[in-house]
Design a protein around this motif. Structure first.
Motif, short mmCIF file in Angstrom:
data_model
loop_
_atom_site.label_atom_id
_atom_site.label_comp_id
_atom_site.label_asym_id
_atom_site.label_seq_id
_atom_site.Cartn_x
_atom_site.Cartn_y
_atom_site.Cartn_z
N ASP A 95 -7.00 -55.87 -58.05
CA ASP A 95 -7.49 -56.39 -56.78
C ASP A 95 -6.30 -56.68 -55.86
N VAL A 96 -5.91 -55.68 -55.09
CA VAL A 96 -4.74 -55.80 -54.22
C VAL A 96 -4.94 -56.91 -53.19
N ASP A 97 -6.15 -57.02 -52.64
CA ASP A 97 -6.41 -58.07 -51.65
C ASP A 97 -6.16 -59.47 -52.23
N SER A 98 -6.60 -59.69 -53.47
CA SER A 98 -6.36 -60.99 -54.12
C SER A 98 -4.88 -61.21 -54.39
N LEU A 99 -4.17 -60.14 -54.73
CA LEU A 99 -2.71 -60.26 -54.91
C LEU A 99 -2.04 -60.67 -53.60
N VAL A 100 -2.46 -60.03 -52.52
CA VAL A 100 -1.90 -60.36 -51.20
C VAL A 100 -2.15 -61.83 -50.89
N LYS A 101 -3.39 -62.28 -51.08
CA LYS A 101 -3.73 -63.68 -50.81
C LYS A 101 -2.90 -64.63 -51.68
N ALA A 102 -2.75 -64.28 -52.96
CA ALA A 102 -1.98 -65.13 -53.86
C ALA A 102 -0.51 -65.19 -53.44
N MET A 103 0.05 -64.05 -53.08
CA MET A 103 1.46 -64.02 -52.65
C MET A 103 1.65 -64.85 -51.39
N LYS A 104 0.75 -64.70 -50.44
CA LYS A 104 0.84 -65.47 -49.20
C LYS A 104 0.64 -66.97 -49.48
N ASN A 105 -0.30 -67.28 -50.36
CA ASN A 105 -0.60 -68.67 -50.70
C ASN A 105 0.62 -69.34 -51.34
N ILE A 106 1.18 -68.70 -52.34
CA ILE A 106 2.34 -69.32 -53.00
C ILE A 106 3.51 -69.41 -52.04
N ARG A 107 3.68 -68.40 -51.23
CA ARG A 107 4.78 -68.42 -50.26
C ARG A 107 4.61 -69.57 -49.26
N SER A 108 3.39 -69.76 -48.78
CA SER A 108 3.12 -70.83 -47.81
C SER A 108 3.16 -72.22 -48.43
N ASN A 109 2.80 -72.31 -49.70
CA ASN A 109 2.70 -73.60 -50.37
C ASN A 109 3.73 -73.77 -51.48
N TYR A 110 4.83 -73.04 -51.38
CA TYR A 110 5.83 -73.04 -52.44
C TYR A 110 6.31 -74.46 -52.78
N SER A 111 6.47 -75.31 -51.78
CA SER A 111 6.99 -76.67 -52.02
C SER A 111 6.02 -77.52 -52.85
N SER A 112 4.77 -77.10 -52.95
CA SER A 112 3.82 -77.87 -53.76
C SER A 112 3.95 -77.57 -55.26
N TYR A 113 4.71 -76.55 -55.61
CA TYR A 113 4.93 -76.23 -57.01
C TYR A 113 6.17 -76.97 -57.50
N ASP A 114 6.01 -77.73 -58.54
CA ASP A 114 7.10 -78.50 -59.13
C ASP A 114 7.75 -77.64 -60.21
N THR A 115 8.85 -76.98 -59.86
CA THR A 115 9.46 -76.03 -60.78
C THR A 115 9.96 -76.71 -62.06
N LYS A 116 10.44 -77.92 -61.94
CA LYS A 116 10.89 -78.65 -63.13
C LYS A 116 9.70 -78.94 -64.05
N LYS A 117 8.59 -79.35 -63.46
CA LYS A 117 7.39 -79.66 -64.25
C LYS A 117 6.84 -78.39 -64.90
N ILE A 118 6.85 -77.26 -64.18
CA ILE A 118 6.39 -76.00 -64.75
C ILE A 118 7.21 -75.67 -65.99
N SER A 119 8.52 -75.81 -65.88
CA SER A 119 9.41 -75.52 -67.01
C SER A 119 9.18 -76.49 -68.17
N GLU A 120 9.13 -77.78 -67.89
CA GLU A 120 8.95 -78.79 -68.94
C GLU A 120 7.61 -78.62 -69.65
N ASP A 121 6.56 -78.39 -68.88
CA ASP A 121 5.24 -78.21 -69.46
C ASP A 121 5.20 -76.94 -70.32
N CYS A 122 5.84 -75.90 -69.87
CA CYS A 122 5.91 -74.66 -70.64
C CYS A 122 6.61 -74.90 -71.97
N MET A 123 7.71 -75.61 -71.93
CA MET A 123 8.45 -75.92 -73.16
C MET A 123 7.59 -76.75 -74.10
#
Length: 172
Positions: free
Chosen positions: A123-151
């Motif tokens: 679903d290319v359209d959904s990929l486009v929306k997801a890429m735009k969404n993450i790009r627009s809302n990148y600051s809402s992702y806590d990269t440290k928390k993503i890493s710690e939770d993954c570990m």
């Protein structure tokens, strides 16, 4: 900067990822790590879309080199059609990258909303929306928390304990 990793084979859907990227490119970059029989087709697609300076096929890299690319990237995206699990998503999340995954038999079971976005397969359209969404809302992702939770969920010790417990509970 988007990054993706996988064998360059049709099932991995890099053609879909490149098509989606072409609709959100602006000043973004897409690094694709991997090698395989689809390379020439992907190179032709990149050329046809005029993305030679923005989509970089890095070829096969060793893990330390992949980690270096992850450290220079912001988002991991893979548009695969099927996965039994999706170790590359775990590696990206361990590096603190939010991910864009497909609902393909693996990542939809462990990628949480705080880790990124799961989209339908092919679903290319959904990929486009997801890429735009993450790009627009990148600051809402806590990269440290993503890493710690993954570990906390997928470190070798955690997985070993789960396997031992599963074995003991079914064989004793």
């Amino acid at each position: 900067r988007f990054v993706s990793v996988g064998n360059l084979i049709p099932r991995k859907g890099f053609d879909k990822l490149i098509s989606a990227f072409s609709q959100v490119k602006d000043d973004a970059l897409l690094y694709i790590i991997g090698e395989g029989p689809e390379r020439k087709n992907l190179e032709a697609q990149i050329h046809q879309l005029g993305l030679q300076k923005q989509v970089i096929l890095l070829g096969r890299l060793e893990r330390p080199e992949i980690n270096k690319v992850f450290q220079k990237s912001n988002v991991f995206a893979l548009s695969t059609q099927s996965e039994t699990f999706g170790v590359c998503y775990i590696e990206a999340m361990y590096a603190g990258l939010p991910v864009i995954a497909t609902c393909c038999g693996g990542p939809e079971f462990f990628v949480k909303e705080c880790d990124g976005i799961v989209v339908p397969v092919n679903d290319v359209d959904s990929l486009v929306k997801a890429m735009k969404n993450i790009r627009s809302n990148y600051s809402s992702y806590d990269t440290k928390k993503i890493s710690e939770d993954c570990m906390a969920r997928f470190s070798p010790d955690v997985i070993a304990d789960r396997l031992i417990n599963a074995y003991v509970s079914t064989h004793c």
